[in-house]
Design a protein around this motif. Structure first.
Motif, PDB file in Angstrom:
ATOM      1  N   GLU A  60      35.218  73.807  25.219  1.00 53.36           N
ATOM      2  CA  GLU A  60      36.042  74.980  24.904  1.00 53.36           C
ATOM      3  C   GLU A  60      37.368  74.921  25.655  1.00 53.36           C
ATOM      4  O   GLU A  60      38.433  75.204  25.090  1.00 53.36           O
ATOM      5  N   GLU A  61      37.325  74.553  26.928  1.00 53.97           N
ATOM      6  CA  GLU A  61      38.550  74.436  27.717  1.00 53.97           C
ATOM      7  C   GLU A  61      39.406  73.286  27.206  1.00 53.97           C
ATOM      8  O   GLU A  61      40.637  73.399  27.104  1.00 53.97           O
ATOM      9  N   ALA A 114      41.597  73.818  24.040  1.00 55.63           N
ATOM     10  CA  ALA A 114      42.784  74.663  24.162  1.00 55.63           C
ATOM     11  C   ALA A 114      43.965  73.945  24.810  1.00 55.63           C
ATOM     12  O   ALA A 114      45.047  74.527  24.929  1.00 55.63           O
ATOM     13  N   ARG A 164      38.806  73.089  18.397  1.00 52.55           N
ATOM     14  CA  ARG A 164      40.223  72.720  18.364  1.00 52.55           C
ATOM     15  C   ARG A 164      40.912  73.320  17.144  1.00 52.55           C
ATOM     16  O   ARG A 164      42.050  73.801  17.228  1.00 52.55           O
ATOM     17  N   GLN A 192      40.040  76.044  15.636  1.00 49.97           N
ATOM     18  CA  GLN A 192      40.170  77.478  15.900  1.00 49.97           C
ATOM     19  C   GLN A 192      41.358  77.767  16.812  1.00 49.97           C
ATOM     20  O   GLN A 192      42.127  78.719  16.582  1.00 49.97           O
ATOM     21  N   CYS A 193      41.533  76.947  17.834  1.00 46.99           N
ATOM     22  CA  CYS A 193      42.673  77.123  18.730  1.00 46.99           C
ATOM     23  C   CYS A 193      43.999  76.910  17.990  1.00 46.99           C
ATOM     24  O   CYS A 193      44.966  77.653  18.181  1.00 46.99           O
ATOM     25  N   SER A 241      44.869  79.858  15.823  1.00 42.52           N
ATOM     26  CA  SER A 241      45.244  81.067  16.572  1.00 42.52           C
ATOM     27  C   SER A 241      46.471  80.856  17.424  1.00 42.52           C
ATOM     28  O   SER A 241      46.918  81.778  18.123  1.00 42.52           O
ATOM     29  N   HIS A 244      46.818  78.772  20.031  1.00 42.44           N
ATOM     30  CA  HIS A 244      46.538  78.592  21.440  1.00 42.44           C
ATOM     31  C   HIS A 244      46.669  77.150  21.917  1.00 42.44           C
ATOM     32  O   HIS A 244      46.442  76.856  23.075  1.00 42.44           O
ATOM     33  N   SER A 245      46.967  76.218  21.018  1.00 43.24           N
ATOM     34  CA  SER A 245      47.129  74.828  21.461  1.00 43.24           C
ATOM     35  C   SER A 245      48.454  74.267  20.958  1.00 43.24           C
ATOM     36  O   SER A 245      49.128  74.872  20.151  1.00 43.24           O
TER      37      SER A 245
END
Length: 262
Positions: free
Chosen positions: A12-13, A16, A253, A255-256, A259, A261-262
């Motif tokens: 998860e970390e 992102a 990834r 999903q990030c 949104s 976030h990456s």
């Protein structure tokens, strides 16, 4: 590096991070180990997940293998954008303009002498065979009886001892001999620099992969496949287990990315 046991949290970390590099060994990682090297193929789930990851923004995929680049391409069928490190770091493919490996006269002479030693060992030990690489030669003992394999490796080491300038490395039922002093840690460093990665996932199964595990940074994720001591913080039991982790990383990834976030 501190010990962490929750791979899901680590993925998860990792998902992102702004720029992600996913670098994987092939044999025993993307592909199960097989008797004949030419029969190896990536698990369909792993190949699909790696292809999907390569298509995501700010995400680079790479293979780091002990195989020569030609052999790696043949069995792995990598995506065109996937970067390649072969022969334990001695060969690199970082794009169409990448220069091929060339040996100087001394290296070429040394390689011929090493090949002569391994050829004589193979001739005397049933079930062993020789693999030639652009910068080295490999003694394979997977098909030999355990005592024959041990004798073959000992004989090879004795025969190679008089040749200065070789790098000799033990692997899983192989003895790797190279005239270029490179390793997977150096290869991973090159890939990190080229990709501009802010974090890396590396997965490997053999002792030669420890060079790569050893250069991972705190934000990176190292996964050891199978048994054996390791510097990696995480361990999975089989290539099939890695397929699930790659699928999880792709979903996270994506999903990030969606949104922002990456």
């Amino acid at each position: 590096m501190p010990e962490r046991t929750d791979l899901r949290t680590a993925l998860e970390e990792l998902a992102a991070t702004p720029v992600l590099l996913i670098a994987l060994d092939f044999d025993g990682v993307l592909s199960p180990l097989v008797e004949r090297a030419e029969d190896a193929r990536p698990l369909p789930r792993s190949a699909a997940a790696l292809k999907a990851l390569a298509a995501l923004p700010s995400t680079t995929t790479a293979l780091i293998s002990g195989r020569a680049l030609g052999s790696l391409r043949e069995v792995a069928s990598p995506e065109p954008e996937t970067l390649l490190i072969g022969s334990h770091g001695a060969e690199t493919w970082t794009g169409p303009d990448a220069a091929p490996l060339t040996l100087d006269a001394r290296q070429a002479e040394l390689l011929d002498a090493a090949a002569d030693v391994i050829e004589s060992v193979v001739a005397a030990h049933s079930g062993t065979w020789l693999e030639s690489k652009p910068a080295g030669v490999v003694l394979h003992t997977r098909s030999a009886a355990d005592d024959v394999a041990a004798d073959a490796v000992a004989a090879a080491r004795d025969g190679l001892a008089g040749l200065d300038g070789l790098k000799v490395t033990d692997g899983k039922r192989v003895l790797e001999v190279s005239v270029v002093h490179a390793d997977k840690g150096q290869g991973l460093g090159l890939l990190r620099e080229l990709s501009g990665a802010t974090a890396v996932l590396f997965a490997g199964d053999d002792v030669t992969d420890e060079h790569a595990f050893g250069v991972l940074q705190p934000q990176d994720v190292g996964i050891k496949i199978g048994e054996g001591s390791t510097a990696a913080r995480y361990r999975l039991g089989s290539p099939e287990d890695l397929a699930g982790a790659l699928e999880d990383l792709y979903a996270l990834r994506r999903q990030c990315a969606s949104s922002g976030h990456s």
